[in-house]
Design an enzyme around this catalytic site. Structure first.
Site, PDB file in Angstrom:
ATOM      1  N   GLY A 498      43.568  37.051  41.900  1.00 18.04           N
ATOM      2  CA  GLY A 498      43.309  37.394  40.501  1.00 18.04           C
ATOM      3  C   GLY A 498      41.958  38.059  40.301  1.00 18.04           C
ATOM      4  N   ALA A 536      36.666  34.638  53.637  1.00 19.13           N
ATOM      5  CA  ALA A 536      35.397  33.894  53.633  1.00 19.13           C
ATOM      6  C   ALA A 536      34.870  33.581  52.226  1.00 19.13           C
ATOM      7  CB  ALA A 536      34.331  34.655  54.434  1.00 19.13           C
ATOM      8  N   SER A 537      35.775  33.322  51.303  1.00 15.91           N
ATOM      9  CA  SER A 537      35.374  32.931  49.937  1.00 15.91           C
ATOM     10  C   SER A 537      34.278  33.839  49.402  1.00 15.91           C
ATOM     11  CB  SER A 537      34.900  31.472  49.914  1.00 15.91           C
ATOM     12  OG  SER A 537      35.913  30.614  50.376  1.00 15.91           O
ATOM     13  N   ARG A 538      34.516  35.147  49.474  1.00 14.63           N
ATOM     14  CA  ARG A 538      33.414  36.064  49.225  1.00 14.63           C
ATOM     15  C   ARG A 538      33.613  37.061  48.092  1.00 14.63           C
ATOM     16  NH1 ARG A 538      33.894  41.130  51.368  1.00 14.63           N
ATOM     17  NH2 ARG A 538      31.736  41.299  52.043  1.00 14.63           N
ATOM     18  N   ALA A 726      28.223  32.609  40.213  1.00 14.69           N
ATOM     19  CA  ALA A 726      29.469  32.037  40.722  1.00 14.69           C
ATOM     20  C   ALA A 726      29.333  31.824  42.226  1.00 14.69           C
ATOM     21  CB  ALA A 726      30.639  32.974  40.447  1.00 14.69           C
ATOM     22  N   LYS A 727      29.844  30.709  42.708  1.00 12.89           N
ATOM     23  CA  LYS A 727      29.933  30.460  44.143  1.00 12.89           C
ATOM     24  C   LYS A 727      31.398  30.621  44.569  1.00 12.89           C
ATOM     25  CE  LYS A 727      26.086  27.144  44.088  1.00 12.89           C
ATOM     26  NZ  LYS A 727      25.592  25.880  44.684  1.00 12.89           N
ATOM     27  N   GLY A 728      31.611  30.779  45.840  1.00 12.60           N
ATOM     28  CA  GLY A 728      32.983  30.975  46.312  1.00 12.60           C
ATOM     29  C   GLY A 728      33.770  29.674  46.259  1.00 12.60           C
ATOM     30  N   VAL A 729      35.082  29.814  46.042  1.00 12.07           N
ATOM     31  CA  VAL A 729      35.894  28.605  45.882  1.00 12.07           C
ATOM     32  C   VAL A 729      37.239  28.726  46.604  1.00 12.07           C
ATOM     33  CG1 VAL A 729      37.077  29.264  43.751  1.00 12.07           C
ATOM     34  CG2 VAL A 729      36.423  26.864  44.112  1.00 12.07           C
ATOM     35  N   GLU A 731      38.192  28.550  49.765  1.00 15.46           N
ATOM     36  CA  GLU A 731      38.548  27.772  50.940  1.00 15.46           C
ATOM     37  C   GLU A 731      38.314  26.270  50.794  1.00 15.46           C
ATOM     38  OE1 GLU A 731      37.486  30.337  54.704  1.00 15.46           O
ATOM     39  OE2 GLU A 731      36.008  30.689  53.140  1.00 15.46           O
TER      40      GLU A 731
END
Lengths: 778, 162
Positions: A498, A536-538, A726-729, A731
């Site tokens: 998304g 890599a949640s990037r 925002a941080k990655g989410v 994984e």
């Protein structure tokens, strides 16, 4: 439900419906295998795990291509410049020897898939089979056959780190807890199998390759390089991609063959993997042994940690991350969220005659989190304290924090998030229920895991791993066209996350327009700036940051132009609702009108502004750690070994939630894969290297019946390490779930004195452990 | 296998006269011969359910059925679910509840649910879970699919369909 989550003032923070969805629910998504082709490819694959190819003979009239035809196509040879990495090569079709069951040997071409399959079945393959090595320990044993001659002892990476104080700290420690864990092999199993469609464009005289990939730009680079053509002669399009989870970030040898065929034959050529091929010959993951020893002081504080990681990487190295990725990530991140100053680790990647490994959601971290969280529970039991207490004594509390391996943890909430989860789980009530149930012969258990996850990391993190390719940054080109519509072209390549929706929210806030005015273009090397992709949640962190930077540049120009035309100071201009206003007055101008002026009436600016409204920005961030605590409540049926999940709870902190609905969806899906890792899914080889889990009746992804409701609790720690905060989410769900579940299973089985330290914890393994414990008592 | 059969597939009310080998699966015929690519193929051995469609009133795995078996029968695929611009309550609910991510399994889940809810919009929670366990989704963890189908059932019970 959402303690510490900001109330949104703009578009960011709202659960907007996804822009991606209407086409997908109508069945009008566009996937690679939807395209018609003149020729279809069926790959003839090795039926044996190891051997020398003697002959490959096509049936009469069949069009077949083998390695001999592809002599000019280079081998896949990913490179790592550190940690004693031994580069190995993979020919896109096996040349002289085969190294795993399923390795492609030849390509058969026919006008339909069925005809190609018929012909491929009649290809005569003669292989002089040699002995196969399947197990990692067998591979490193003296005298084991070598999978690749240059990799002595079958080791392709041998990494060692130790802090200067480790030996002394370890020797002085008064309490030791040791543990060996085993993670069985798994398959990321995207529901859309891999697929490639290459077509020769006679007008532009180049190849258009549609393929199911997470990294279209890098696929263009490497495929052009292997085939020996200019990158400009290859356009790669990742249309709708039906899930990837890491499996589709690695180069498929088959895609190279398909592109080469279209170029050689000047036609369209397609290949769609079938599920059996995907199960046996795409990429696998998580096949690891970890030996872990924790040294504690009298207060149950971890003072030193020693780890030995052995990762079975299969027969070849995946491009671009290489087969070292699991071992190296395990080494770098084993200490987890805990404050331990002394650390020593050996991490090796071992070749075997099995399907190559590649990144799969979480990469090593579901395994290492399982290891360290089992260690914490065992230590807690040894000290006679409970699971939250030992973690509270060891979690990092002050940020920034530099780990023993040199990682820098940015602002986060390790303790607070765990406390929120523990509170929500109501431990005392559970313990009472557990005790009552045991009296009735029912075995309930609770288990937890706390972890932090490195997300959105830039080039330095990949360089530290010694990677030849360091996919850390992203570029966004953002423009407003003369009609006022906003278009963001991104190098990243989402496939279900998304991202178009989330980026449109970030951009809309910055430009003062509605997200509906924003189009996000991705997945086409002709239409987007060079970039990396979604892994890599990037993507939200890095492409989101680049989008914000580009939007700020466009915003500055819009404000400048508005100030000019409205005869006001730039600081008095406010953008919002599609309009530029002079603050405190009724003077205003539609952004659409400003956009038109930027292109069509540049004389009005008297040379102050360059024509047009398009800006580019690149973001290469330092990396940011999200954190979470998972708690699982289970019931184990000791007669059958079945584990039922009563409740699953996640408290997490991924910084600012751009679209909370999407974040929740990522966590749900991640946890489901973590549950699969913990209890169900396992790729099984027999001793000869034949694969026994080649259908979805043997390899067991969970259904709606196996996945319980997942309760979520969010916190938002706003970090300086991410432009959007925002941080990655992507994984985290997968990373934390196996540890929490297996700790819960062990808690349930505590009365029997067993320790389940292997995943998946299938009914057979649980019953074996219970039987062994009973036999030991008798 | 070059012998071909002339058949008619009635897809969402439109006849498609095609010529297929007897061994051609219904899924392949719908996708390749009739050009309706909304029906997806995820496993070709009847486990994942991505290819679920409705044939003569029954939900079937179209990868496990031959095209010739569907000759002349009324077939419903995901492309027939919406009424022009108006999405079906199931489609609306899947969007509203974020019941899809990559969207590959979605057509199968929609058709599976459609068949069940048209038969019985009062499907209980346990029956619903049993039903949805027929298909695989790799992205969502199923929670939101369950919510979406429940939500759509409520709308369909209220008789707001079309």
């Amino acid at each position: 439900m959402s303690a510490g989550v900001a109330v949104p003032t703009g578009w960011v923070g709202r659960s907007l419906r996804r822009i991606e969805d209407p086409a997908l629910v109508r069945g009008s998504g566009r996937f690679t295998s939807d395209l018609p082709a003149a020729l279809w490819v069926r790959f003839v694959r090795s039926p044996v795990a190891a051997g020398k190819i003697l002959r490959i003979v096509a049936p009469p009239g069949a069009r077949m291509v083998t390695a001999a035809d592809l002599a000019a196509v280079g081998p896949i040879r990913p490179m790592l410049h550190k940690f004693n990495y031994v580069p190995i090569e993979q020919r896109v079709l096996a040349a002289d020897v085969v190294r795993f069951v399923g390795e492609p040997l030849a390509a058969i071409l026919a006008p339909s898939r069925e005809e190609a399959e018929d012909l491929a079945e009649r290809v005569h393959v003669e292989i002089d089979a040699t002995s196969a090595i399947v197990d990692a320990y067998a591979a490193i044993a003296a005298g084991a056959p070598l999978v690749h001659a240059q990799a002595r002892g079958n080791i392709i990476v041998d990494a060692r780190v130790a802090t200067p104080g480790f030996a002394a700290a370890s020797a002085a420690a008064r309490h030791r807890v040791r543990l060996r864990i085993r993670s069985r092999r798994q398959n990321a199993l995207p529901l859309e199998p891999r697929a490639a469609h290459a077509a020769w464009d006679p007008v532009e005289r180049r190849i258009i390759l549609h393929c199911s990939t997470q990294m279209p730009h890098l696929m263009r680079t490497i495929i052009a390089q292997l085939i020996g053509m200019a990158e400009s002669g290859l356009r790669v399009i990742a249309p709708d991609v039906g899930g990837g989870f890491g499996q589709k970030m690695s180069l498929a040898a088959e895609y190279v063959v398909v592109a080469w065929l279209a170029r050689s034959l000047r036609t369209s050529v397609a290949w769609t993997e079938d599920r059996r091929e995907n199960l046996i010959a795409s990429f696998h993951a998580r096949d690891q042994h970890i030996d872990l020893e924790g040294m504690f002081d009298d207060a149950a504080r971890l003072v030193a940690l020693r780890a030995d990681v052995l990762a079975n990487v299969g027969a070849y190295a995946c491009y671009p991350t290489t087969g070292a990725v699991e071992a190296l990530m395990a080494m770098a991140e084993m200490p987890g969220p805990y404050d331990v100053r002394d650390y020593s680790c050996t991490a090796r990647g071992v070749l075997t005659h099995t399907c190559p490994m590649a990144p799969y959601r979480g990469v090593s971290r579901p395994v290492i989190t399982f290891a360290i969280e089992r260690l914490m529970d065992k230590a807690a039991a040894a000290f006679g304290i409970d699971a939250p207490t030992i973690r509270r004594r060891n979690l990092v509390r002050a940020f920034p924090y530099t780990t023993a391996t040199g990682l820098v943890f940015d602002e986060a909430s390790y303790v607070e998030t765990m406390d929120a989860a523990v509170l929500a789980a109501d431990l005392p009530a559970f313990r009472a229920r557990q005790a009552a149930a045991r009296l009735q012969g029912r075995y309930l258990g609770i288990g937890m895991s706390t972890f932090c996850e490195r997300t959105g990391y830039g080039t330095p993190a990949f360089a530290a791993r010694g990677m030849d390719v360091t996919p850390g940054w992203e570029t966004v080109v953002l423009g407003i066209d003369p009609s006022g519509c906003v278009e963001a072209r991104i190098g990243s390549s989402p496939h279900g996350q998304g991202l178009r929706t989330a980026l449109s929210q970030i951009i809309a806030d910055e430009l003062g327009v509605s997200p509906e005015r924003v189009t996000v273009v991705h997945g086409d090397t002709d239409r987007t700036p060079y970039g990396w992709g979604t892994f890599a949640s990037r993507s939200l962190v890095i492409a989101g940051g680049a989008a914000l930077m580009a939007a700020r540049k466009v915003r500055a120009k819009l404000i400048g132009m508005a100030a000019d035309l409205l005869e006001a100071a730039p600081e008095d201009i406010v953008l919002g609702d599609g309009v530029a206003r002079v603050s405190g007055t009724d003077r205003a101008m539609a952004i659409d009108a400003l956009a038109r002026a930027a292109y069509h009436q540049t004389h009005r600016f008297k040379g102050t502004f360059a024509p047009g409204l398009a800006e580019s920005a690149t973001y290469d961030p330092p990396g940011t750690f999200s954190n979470a605590c998972h708690i699982a409540l289970v019931e184990v049926d000791i007669e059958t070994g079945r584990v039922g999940i009563e409740k699953f709870l996640v408290a997490e902190d991924a910084g600012r939630l751009i679209n909370p609905m999407i974040v929740d969806g990522q966590i749900h899906g991640g946890v489901a894969q973590g549950i699969a890792n913990a209890l169900y899914e396992e790729v099984i080889y027999d001793a000869g290297g034949d694969i026994l889990t080649a259908t979805l009746a043997d390899y067991l992804p969970p259904t709606a019946r196996e996945i319980p409701p997942i309760a979520l609790h969010h916190r938002e720690t706003l970090t300086e390490a991410s432009l959007t905060k925002a941080k990655g989410v992507g994984e985290g769900g997968t990373i934390g779930a196996p540890a929490a579940l297996i700790n819960a299973v062990n808690d349930a089985l505590a009365p029997f004195g067993v320790s389940i330290d292997e995943i998946p914890a299938t009914p057979q393994r649980i019953r074996d452990a219970l039987r062994a414990a009973a036999a030991a008592k008798a | 296998m070059t012998q071909r059969a002339a058949i008619v597939l009635n897809l969402n009310g439109v006849d498609h006269a095609i010529s297929v080998e007897p061994r051609r699966t219904l899924a392949d015929a719908i996708r390749d011969d009739c050009g309706l690519t909304g029906t997806h193929i995820g496993c070709e051995h009847g486990v994942c359910g991505a290819c679920t469609i409705i044939v003569a009133g029954e939900a079937v795995r179209s990868c496990l059925m031959f095209a010739v078996q569907a000759d002349g029968k009324r077939i419903r695929t995901v492309e027939g679910l919406a009424d022009g611009e108006q999405l079906h309550p199931l489609q609306e609910a899947f969007i509203a509840h974020h019941a899809l991510q990559c969207g590959f399994c979605t057509p199968g889940f929609l058709m599976l649910s459609l068949h069940a809810l048209e038969r019985d919009p009062d499907l209980g929670d346990e029956e619903l879970l049993d039903l949805l366990a027929s298909n695989l989704c790799r992205c969502t963890g199923y929670q939101n699919i369950v919510k979406a189908v429940r939500g759509a059932a409520a709308v369909m019970r209220a008789g707001v369909v079309r």
